[in-house]
Design an enzyme around this catalytic site. Structure first.
Site, short mmCIF file in Angstrom:
data_model
loop_
_atom_site.label_atom_id
_atom_site.label_comp_id
_atom_site.label_asym_id
_atom_site.label_seq_id
_atom_site.Cartn_x
_atom_site.Cartn_y
_atom_site.Cartn_z
N GLY A 1 0.81 -1.21 0.00
CA GLY A 1 0.00 0.00 0.00
C GLY A 1 0.84 1.27 0.00
N SER A 2 1.93 1.26 0.75
CA SER A 2 2.76 2.47 0.86
C SER A 2 3.32 2.86 -0.50
CB SER A 2 3.92 2.25 1.84
OG SER A 2 3.41 1.92 3.11
N GLN B 1 -7.56 -0.15 3.81
CA GLN B 1 -8.40 -0.73 4.87
C GLN B 1 -9.74 -1.24 4.34
OE1 GLN B 1 -7.83 -1.39 8.14
NE2 GLN B 1 -5.72 -0.70 7.93
N SER C 1 -3.54 -3.28 -0.48
CA SER C 1 -2.44 -4.08 0.04
C SER C 1 -2.96 -5.43 0.50
CB SER C 1 -1.81 -3.34 1.23
OG SER C 1 -0.80 -4.12 1.81
N HIS D 1 -1.86 -7.78 2.57
CA HIS D 1 -1.78 -8.30 3.95
C HIS D 1 -2.88 -7.75 4.86
CE1 HIS D 1 0.28 -5.04 6.38
NE2 HIS D 1 0.58 -4.60 5.17
N THR E 1 11.90 -7.84 -10.99
CA THR E 1 11.23 -9.12 -11.26
C THR E 1 9.99 -9.24 -10.39
OG1 THR E 1 13.37 -10.07 -11.80
CG2 THR E 1 11.58 -11.62 -11.31
N CYS F 1 2.29 6.31 19.49
CA CYS F 1 2.94 6.01 20.76
C CYS F 1 3.65 4.67 20.72
CB CYS F 1 1.91 5.94 21.90
SG CYS F 1 1.03 7.46 22.14
#
Ligand SMILES: *Cc1c(COP(=O)(O)O)cnc(C)c1O
Length: 396
Positions: free
Chosen positions: A70-71, A179, A199, A201, A237, A324
């Protein structure tokens, strides 16, 4: 006993996804760019995965670029739209204050290059309205980027309506749908989306793989130079096992979407109901327009970090949903964006469940959170001040 309730951070892979990957880790190990038969088997797999992902998103296979997640997709979408804008003298971008850092940090980079960025304020319920987006768009706006659903507080934004606004104004629209993908129905045509990131995962597929959907008329900027893979827009690849795992996971998630959504919503609603019984607690994010598996709370008078550590000792894996956890003392930018004051933004808890969780686990989580919050308050000087009237409660 260990209960995993951190599915917004990452998910356990489904057996279907693992099974779809193993042949490509074993026999079908070729490089899709090779001309021989071993390579061509891999090329066929790649082709089929792209077609399957395209069908489910309702786009053309050539509109899909496989990325490392995603990033990367967020970076590529934003930098591409910025490059197009720059060529036309348009250097203004509209986004929101509670995007993922993959979006916010890319926007900061562009600001340093002279772009102007309008970050829309977010309402207390985690919403941004289509009208607010419309009002922020200017003559020199080259991109609107608004997330489909927020990864911390779970609010689901009015994406089709925002898409319609952008289409009408002739501005590219990108959405970080990491999300939402696999959890909510997404149709890039109906939702009028020009660029979309997802993404694997986050929907029970493998880590390190995702994709960028880009409408075929949008020329993309390549972030990685090298070979001619992915229509010369993403060299390297292709990660065939991961791509096959993603396609299988996405197909499974889409096929089971309604059934899973119903089950997960019930689990989430029980969590919300149970945790709302804790005095001086508040639910973050919209009560209705929220991700099926997300329950996110602030508790007055405690620190999110100690809450997480003690919950972990009781076998509950959760998140504060804030920075945090990564050693950063600043409270979450998402909670500040929705107007939570610093004092309570530190006492946050994100529980994100999936269809493998059970109602019994929800009862155990509720019990554990109640115990830990009560314990932390019993040793908190801030809580004593609140109780004895030397401080006023932020959450009534
Ligand atoms: C997880 C997440 C990302 C990052 O995806 P990766 O595949 O981990 O790079 C981006 N945006 C949102 C909203 C996310 O939840």
């Amino acid at each position: 006993m260990r209960i995993y309730a951190d599915n917004a951070a990452t998910t356990k892979m489904s057996k279907t996804a693992i099974d779809a990957m193993t042949p490509y880790l074993n026999e079908i190990y070729g490089n899709p760019s090779s001309l021989h038969s071993v390579g061509q088997e891999a090329a066929e797999a790649l082709h089929s995965a792209r077609e399957r992902m395209a069908r489910l998103l309702n786009c053309e296979p050539k509109e899909i670029i496989f990325t490392s997640g995603g990033s990367e997709a967020d970076n590529q979408a934003i930098l591409s739209a910025a490059a197009i804008g720059e060529r036309k003298g348009k250097r203004h971008i509209v986004s929101t204050a509670f995007e993922h850092h993959a979006v916010l940090h890319t926007l900061e980079k562009l600001q340093k290059r002279g772009f102007e960025v309008t970050l829309l304020d977010v309402h207390e319920n985690g919403m941004v309205t289509p009208q607010e987006v419309a009002d922020a768009i200017r003559e020199d706006t080259c991109l609107v980027t608004v997330m489909y659903a927020n990864n911390e507080i779970g609010s689901v934004l009015p994406i089709p309506e925002i898409g319609a606004v952008c289409r009408e104004k002739g501005v590219y629209f990108h959405t970080d749908a990491v999300q939402a993908a696999g959890h909510l129905p997404i149709d890039v045509q109906k939702d009028q989306i020009d660029l979309l990131s997802l993404s694997a995962h986050k929907f029970h597929g493998p880590k390190g793989i995702g994709l960028l959907y880009a409408k075929k008329t949008i020329p993309l900027t390549s972030l990685i130079e090298g070979g001619a893979q992915e229509r010369r827009k993403r060299a390297g690849t292709e990660n065939i096992p991961a791509i096959m795992g993603m396609a299988a996971a996405f197909e499974e998630a889409c096929a089971q979407m309604e059934e899973n959504r119903e089950k997960v919503t019930k689990l989430r609603d029980r969590l919300i109901q149970g945790l709302s019984e804790i005095p001086h607690s508040i639910l973050n994010g919209d009560r209705e327009k929220r991700l099926p598996g997300n329950a996110h709370f602030c508790f007055e008078g405690i620190e999110g970090e100690s809450l997480l550590l003690l919950l972990d000792e009781k076998g509950v894996c959760a998140s504060s949903g804030s920075a945090c956890t990564s050693g950063d003392l600043d409270p979450s930018h998402v909670l500040l964006a929705i107007g939570r004051p610093h004092e309570i933004a530190h006492g946050s808890l994100r529980l994100t469940v999936c269809h493998w969780n059970t109602m019994e686990e929800m009862e155990q989580i509720i019990q554990a959170v109640k115990e830990v919050v009560a314990y932390l308050r019993s040793i908190s000087p801030v809580w004593r001040d609140l109780q004895e009237g030397r401080r006023t409660y932020v959450i009534q």
